[in-house]
Design an enzyme around this catalytic site. Structure first.
Site, PDB file in Angstrom:
ATOM      1  N   SER A  47       0.694  -0.080  -2.178  1.00 25.39           N
ATOM      2  CA  SER A  47       1.013  -1.197  -1.291  1.00 25.39           C
ATOM      3  C   SER A  47       1.411  -2.443  -2.063  1.00 25.39           C
ATOM      4  CB  SER A  47      -0.185  -1.490  -0.388  1.00 25.39           C
ATOM      5  OG  SER A  47      -1.377  -1.546  -1.136  1.00 25.39           O
TER       6      SER A  47
ATOM      7  N   HIS B 179       6.032   3.523   0.975  1.00 26.94           N
ATOM      8  CA  HIS B 179       4.860   2.807   1.474  1.00 26.94           C
ATOM      9  C   HIS B 179       4.758   2.924   2.993  1.00 26.94           C
ATOM     10  CE1 HIS B 179       2.741  -1.276   2.265  1.00 26.94           C
ATOM     11  NE2 HIS B 179       1.868  -0.298   2.172  1.00 26.94           N
TER      12      HIS B 179
ATOM     13  N   GLU C 273       8.248   1.470   4.014  1.00 25.62           N
ATOM     14  CA  GLU C 273       9.013   0.731   3.011  1.00 25.62           C
ATOM     15  C   GLU C 273       9.426   1.713   1.919  1.00 25.62           C
ATOM     16  OE1 GLU C 273       7.924  -3.756   1.977  1.00 25.62           O
ATOM     17  OE2 GLU C 273       6.151  -2.484   1.974  1.00 25.62           O
TER      18      GLU C 273
ATOM     19  N   ASN D 132       3.491  -6.552   2.237  1.00 27.84           N
ATOM     20  CA  ASN D 132       2.240  -7.172   1.797  1.00 27.84           C
ATOM     21  C   ASN D 132       2.434  -8.526   1.122  1.00 27.84           C
ATOM     22  OD1 ASN D 132       0.134  -5.486   2.716  1.00 27.84           O
ATOM     23  ND2 ASN D 132       0.839  -3.910   1.308  1.00 27.84           N
TER      24      ASN D 132
END
Length: 284
Positions: free
Chosen positions: A119, A140, A152, A190
């Protein structure tokens, strides 16, 4: 290259979710972890998720049984020698991921793509642990994997166009919506989400509001489906801390400094839902 057998490293919440969507797409799945109790727990979680889908009428029982039957488990990473594509979904620890990728690079055939569900850790650092950096990529998934549509897809500096395209198409096969991100700490999701969660923790730390009020403001005022503190508990506070530390180390910018209260909770073993206590109490 046709992908028939899909490897998943890690049978935790993210790993078993990825295994479920891969099996639901028709692939044979091999899910590994370091102990049998972890793989059994992961497979049981898949069975429960499929059972809920049957109850809601989203699957019939025969379909659910077929999906579960396509998920095999192992505690031996050498068994990944026959898979066509691997995704690593281990704990968010750089040293652990490096070790796994070194092993996978040795075990897996030369054409196999090695992807990571990290992440926040830069893909280039992970790719540098292998002799195939062109075949290393970020994949991700969002939590909970069977529900959330986004993946992602993150290119490392050396990631080949063929690797990127195959991974992108695989996301679509899993009935997910891929989004491309470049290789910076935290990527897109993130880098935006975790500072918001961290700031919510600072609001609690500085007694700006109670957890329920902070989450209510964000749910009703910003139309978020879940408040940031409840979301942190779902993600795992140890994971949140690891991501914030990666952001802080990567950018050396004080805006990414983890809140001291977050660190205190993690050091006390209050990790959120998985430990029974975080910003909320889940022991009941």
């Amino acid at each position: 290259m046709e992908i028939k057998k899909f490897g998943v490293i890690g049978a935790g919440q993210m790993g078993n979710g990825i295994a479920q969507v891969a099996a639901a797409s028709g692939l044979e799945v091999l899910m590994s972890d370091i102990r049998e109790e972890f793989t059994e727990k992961g497979r049981a979680a898949i069975a429960r998720n499929l059972g809920r889908m049957v109850e809601k009428g989203k699957l019939d029982q025969g379909e659910a049984d077929d999906i579960l039957a396509r998920v095999k488990t192992t505690v031996n990473l050498d068994d990944m020698k026959d898979v066509d594509f691997v995704v690593e979904a281990a704990v968010e620890r750089e040293d652990l991921k490096f070790k796994i990728f070194q092993q996978l690079d040795h075990v897996c055939r030369a054409h196999v793509i090695l992807s990571t569900n990290t992440s926040s850790i830069p893909i280039g650092r992970i790719a540098a642990q292998t002799t195939r950096p062109g075949k290393v990529i970020g994949m991700h998934f969002m939590n909970p994997v069977p529900v959330m549509k986004l993946v992602e897809v993150i290119r490392g500096l050396a990631t080949s166009e063929e690797t990127f395209r195959l991974t992108w198409d695989l996301c679509k096969k899993f009935n997910k919506t891929p989004a491309e991100a470049n290789d910076f700490p935290g990527f897109i999701a993130n880098r935006i989400l975790m500072p918001m969660i961290n700031e919510a923790i600072f609001c609690l730390y500085q007694s700006v509001g109670k957890p329920e009020d902070i989450d209510t403001v964000m749910k009703l005022g910003m139309n978020h489906p879940m408040g940031p503190l409840a979301l942190a508990d779902l993600i795992g506070l140890d994971t949140c801390l690891a991501i914030m530390e990666t952001l802080y180390d990567g950018f050396k910018d004080s805006k990414y400094r983890p809140c001291p209260l977050l660190r205190k909770y993690v050091e006390s073993g209050w990790l959120g839902r998985k430990s029974g206590k975080g910003f909320y109490d889940y022991s009941k």
